[in-house]
Enzyme design. Structure first.
Site, PDB file in Angstrom:
ATOM      1  N   CYS A 100       0.856  -1.383  -0.024  1.00  0.00           N
ATOM      2  CA  CYS A 100      -0.245   0.078   0.332  1.00  0.00           C
ATOM      3  C   CYS A 100       1.132   1.472  -0.051  1.00  0.00           C
ATOM      4  O   CYS A 100       0.571   1.995  -0.554  1.00  0.00           O
ATOM      5  CB  CYS A 100      -1.307  -0.333   0.935  1.00  0.00           C
ATOM      6  SG  CYS A 100      -2.072  -1.103   1.002  1.00  0.00           S
TER       7      CYS A 100
HETATM    8  N1  LIG Z   1      -3.840  -4.916   0.802  1.00  0.00           N
HETATM    9  C1  LIG Z   1      -3.987  -4.301   1.850  1.00  0.00           C
HETATM   10  O1  LIG Z   1      -3.343  -4.186   3.952  1.00  0.00           O
HETATM   11  C2  LIG Z   1      -5.063  -3.289   1.284  1.00  0.00           C
HETATM   12  C3  LIG Z   1      -5.598  -2.085   3.459  1.00  0.00           C
HETATM   13  C4  LIG Z   1      -6.176  -1.029   2.868  1.00  0.00           C
HETATM   14  C5  LIG Z   1      -6.889  -1.051   1.269  1.00  0.00           C
HETATM   15  N2  LIG Z   1      -6.040  -1.850   0.761  1.00  0.00           N
HETATM   16  C6  LIG Z   1      -6.627  -1.175  -1.238  1.00  0.00           C
HETATM   17  O2  LIG Z   1      -7.289  -2.563  -1.698  1.00  0.00           O
HETATM   18  C7  LIG Z   1      -7.212  -2.733  -2.608  1.00  0.00           C
HETATM   19  C8  LIG Z   1      -7.459  -4.305  -2.528  1.00  0.00           C
HETATM   20  O3  LIG Z   1      -6.370  -4.664  -2.455  1.00  0.00           O
HETATM   21  P1  LIG Z   1      -4.914  -6.019  -1.752  1.00  0.00           P
HETATM   22  O4  LIG Z   1      -3.486  -6.193  -1.359  1.00  0.00           O
HETATM   23  O5  LIG Z   1      -6.732  -6.992  -1.114  1.00  0.00           O
HETATM   24  O6  LIG Z   1      -5.577  -6.583  -3.802  1.00  0.00           O
HETATM   25  P2  LIG Z   1      -4.473  -7.594  -4.114  1.00  0.00           P
HETATM   26  O7  LIG Z   1      -4.000  -7.361  -5.278  1.00  0.00           O
HETATM   27  O8  LIG Z   1      -4.236  -8.968  -3.745  1.00  0.00           O
HETATM   28  O9  LIG Z   1      -5.430  -8.720  -5.341  1.00  0.00           O
HETATM   29  C9  LIG Z   1      -7.105  -7.924  -5.563  1.00  0.00           C
HETATM   30  C10 LIG Z   1      -7.424  -9.523  -6.541  1.00  0.00           C
HETATM   31  O10 LIG Z   1      -8.114  -8.775  -7.186  1.00  0.00           O
HETATM   32  C11 LIG Z   1      -8.739  -9.662  -8.083  1.00  0.00           C
HETATM   33  N3  LIG Z   1      -8.866  -9.008  -9.844  1.00  0.00           N
HETATM   34  C12 LIG Z   1      -8.373  -8.469 -10.321  1.00  0.00           C
HETATM   35  N4  LIG Z   1      -9.548  -7.875 -12.012  1.00  0.00           N
HETATM   36  C13 LIG Z   1     -10.644  -8.186 -11.267  1.00  0.00           C
HETATM   37  C14 LIG Z   1     -11.847  -7.904 -11.914  1.00  0.00           C
HETATM   38  N5  LIG Z   1     -12.266  -7.301 -12.090  1.00  0.00           N
HETATM   39  N6  LIG Z   1     -12.761  -8.676 -11.128  1.00  0.00           N
HETATM   40  C15 LIG Z   1     -12.684  -9.020  -9.869  1.00  0.00           C
HETATM   41  N7  LIG Z   1     -11.619  -9.612  -9.250  1.00  0.00           N
HETATM   42  C16 LIG Z   1     -10.414  -8.839  -9.623  1.00  0.00           C
HETATM   43  C17 LIG Z   1      -7.364 -10.434  -8.606  1.00  0.00           C
HETATM   44  O11 LIG Z   1      -7.293 -11.429  -9.357  1.00  0.00           O
HETATM   45  C18 LIG Z   1      -6.732 -10.336  -7.194  1.00  0.00           C
HETATM   46  O12 LIG Z   1      -7.505 -11.396  -6.922  1.00  0.00           O
HETATM   47  C19 LIG Z   1      -6.328  -2.122  -2.988  1.00  0.00           C
HETATM   48  O13 LIG Z   1      -6.469  -0.691  -3.842  1.00  0.00           O
HETATM   49  C20 LIG Z   1      -4.609  -2.154  -1.906  1.00  0.00           C
HETATM   50  O14 LIG Z   1      -4.845  -0.126  -1.771  1.00  0.00           O
HETATM   51  C21 LIG Z   1      -5.131  -3.287   0.497  1.00  0.00           C
END
Ligand SMILES: NC(=O)c1ccc[n+]([C@@H]2O[C@H](COP(=O)([O-])OP(=O)(O)OC[C@H]3O[C@@H](n4cnc5c(N)ncnc54)[C@H](O)[C@@H]3O)[C@@H](O)[C@H]2O)c1
Length: 446
Positions: free
Chosen positions: A275
């Site tokens: 992030c």
């Molecule tokens: N990881 C964290 O700690 C955290 C904390 C707060 C906010 N966020 C935010 O949350 C969001 C997600 O983060 P993450 O780390 O969980 O992401 P990630 O990269 O681990 O996972 C994203 C998922 O989305 C899927 N995806 C892509 N396109 C898609 C679609 N069209 N339909 C359905 N699924 C699809 C991918 O296959 C993947 O499994 C980001 O914007 C991130 O900045 C993350």
């Protein structure tokens, strides 16, 4: 006012989506989880988690076995069988540093396509971190265009940032500091009701605003936390130049000032993760587009670029040239209690060591599989801490896992070829360690 629990769908099964889907389902909500990655869908349906997160395995098992959590790779099925959809897809960084909205665009178009054939009002909640204006100018616009429907009248939209910390994600989902909801009155109150059902008497303080303020809150939050860490790392560099300087003492001294607070004042080898790096970069690029400079964000990033390399300088001070030396890396994930290695400082440290001609052996309690995907055969992988130390010329603590905190000076002395230790996360008492072996630590003066 909602009386029955709304049915939910979650688009994107990463750290945020999986934890959100599993925790709501665990609390008895019907959740359909959708991802374009079939492997993740199949794995979740077998109640197997594809990420490591404390408590998550049990929650997934219970949610799947009770029938509340189902995964699908059919987006229409997910929309038709839910009343609220959370978008939790990734928002990575483009090569130019700007936010890459392609997954958010794809997800909103898929939702729009499915909503075309749905008669009931549906709420779409953007949880992915997106720059101000995205919820209304990208997500809403795409859904309206593809579905032919009108926002507010036929469907609603909210931005609801996620603040969970990897490594404590399940805890944070059940006990968040606050909720931020950005959207129209109708959409916000619908989402507020969902959360009232989820949290009951433990409903956290909630701020309801427009989507743009809510979007900015998430970036301001991450930028401020990263700034605090870079600030104490800057002070650590001063401490290293002062005889008997110690950043731990300085951090405690300033942290007791209530206006500053003690959290996020831990000096170390720098910050990484999925992030902060991309969010600070996206914020900087967004500001540029609206004609603003962000000097505090620039400095925060700049300090962090060189912070991990201090460990390399320390190693040279302790053992001379690194050419042909065996360096033991303890900790690979970007922080403890996760297997996530995205933008982990261990990557920068290991790459620098390899450039110096060192032989690297590494160990992490959870991130070994991810490390193998990154480094392949370029480094050696140990099965535990002690094996990692065997025959090494220098050891570096890169991630502060609890099991490393239990290592004693004798573990280093008895197993290493040349007992030299660099504490990149300030987990050891310098008095004890520096009296027994060659020892250097971030923010510690000679
Ligand atoms: N990881 C964290 O700690 C955290 C904390 C707060 C906010 N966020 C935010 O949350 C969001 C997600 O983060 P993450 O780390 O969980 O992401 P990630 O990269 O681990 O996972 C994203 C998922 O989305 C899927 N995806 C892509 N396109 C898609 C679609 N069209 N339909 C359905 N699924 C699809 C991918 O296959 C993947 O499994 C980001 O914007 C991130 O900045 C993350």
């Amino acid at each position: 006012m909602l009386t029955d629990k709304p049915r939910m769908s979650v688009f994107g099964l990463g750290y945020v989506g999986t934890v959100t889907a599993a925790c709501f389902a665990y609390k008895g909500f019907n959740v359909v989880a959708f991802d374009v990655d079939k492997g993740k869908v199949e794995s979740l349906n077998q109640a197997i988690s594809f990420i490591y997160e404390p408590e998550l395995d049990e929650i997934i098992k219970q949610a799947v076995s009770s029938g509340s959590l189902k995964a699908t790779y059919n987006p229409n099925y997910a929309i038709m069988n839910s009343d609220i959809t959370f978008i939790t897809v990734g928002t990575p960084q483009k090569v130019d540093g700007k936010i890459d909205l392609r997954y958010v665009e794809d997800a909103s178009r898929m939702i729009g396509k499915a909503l075309k054939d749905k008669d009931d009002w549906h709420l779409v909640v953007v949880k992915s971190t997106v720059i101000p204006g995205t919820t209304n100018n990208v997500v809403k616009k795409n859904i309206e265009e593809v579905s032919g429907k009108t926002c507010d009248r036929d469907f609603g939209i909210c931005f609801n940032p996620e603040f969970l910390r990897e490594g404590a994600a399940v805890h944070d989902m059940f006990y968040p500091d606050r909720l931020i909801i950005g959207g129209s009155e109708k959409s916000s109150s619908y989402l507020l009701n969902l959360y009232n059902m989820f949290y009951g008497e433990k409903m956290p303080e909630t701020i309801i605003t427009n989507a743009e303020n809510a979007e900015l809150i998430k970036y301001a939050n991450n930028a401020f936390l990263a700034m605090k860490v870079s600030f104490i790392n800057m002070i650590a560099r001063i401490c290293q130049k002062i005889p008997k300087g110690d950043v731990e003492v300085v951090a405690k001294g300033i942290g007791l000032d209530k206006r500053i607070g003690s959290l996020f004042l831990k000096a170390g080898a720098g910050w990484g993760g999925s992030c902060w790096p991309k969010d600070l970069s996206a914020l900087k690029k967004f500001a540029e587009e609206i004609g603003l400079e962000l000097p505090l964000v620039d400095a925060t990033i700049e300090i962090n670029k060189t912070q991990p390399l201090i460990l390399i300088d320390f190693a040279k001070e302790l053992i001379g040239s690194l050419e042909g030396k065996r360096i033991s890396i303890l900790g690979l994930s970007f922080k403890p209690n996760t297997d996530d290695m995205r933008e982990a400082v261990s990557i920068k440290i290991i790459e620098s060591l390899l450039k110096e001609g060192a032989e690297v052996i590494a160990y992490d309690p959870k991130a070994m599989d991810n490390a193998k995907k990154i480094f392949g055969k370029k480094i050696i992988y140990a099965n535990n801490s002690i094996e990692c130390l065997k025959g090494a010329d220098c050891a570096m603590i890169v991630t502060e896992w609890d099991e490393f905190k239990n290592l004693k000076p004798e573990d280093f002395i008895n197993n290493m070829r040349n007992p030299a230790l660099i504490d990149g996360r300030r987990i050891y008492d310098p008095k004890i360690f520096s009296s027994k072996l060659k020892f250097k630590a971030i923010g510690l003066g000679e």
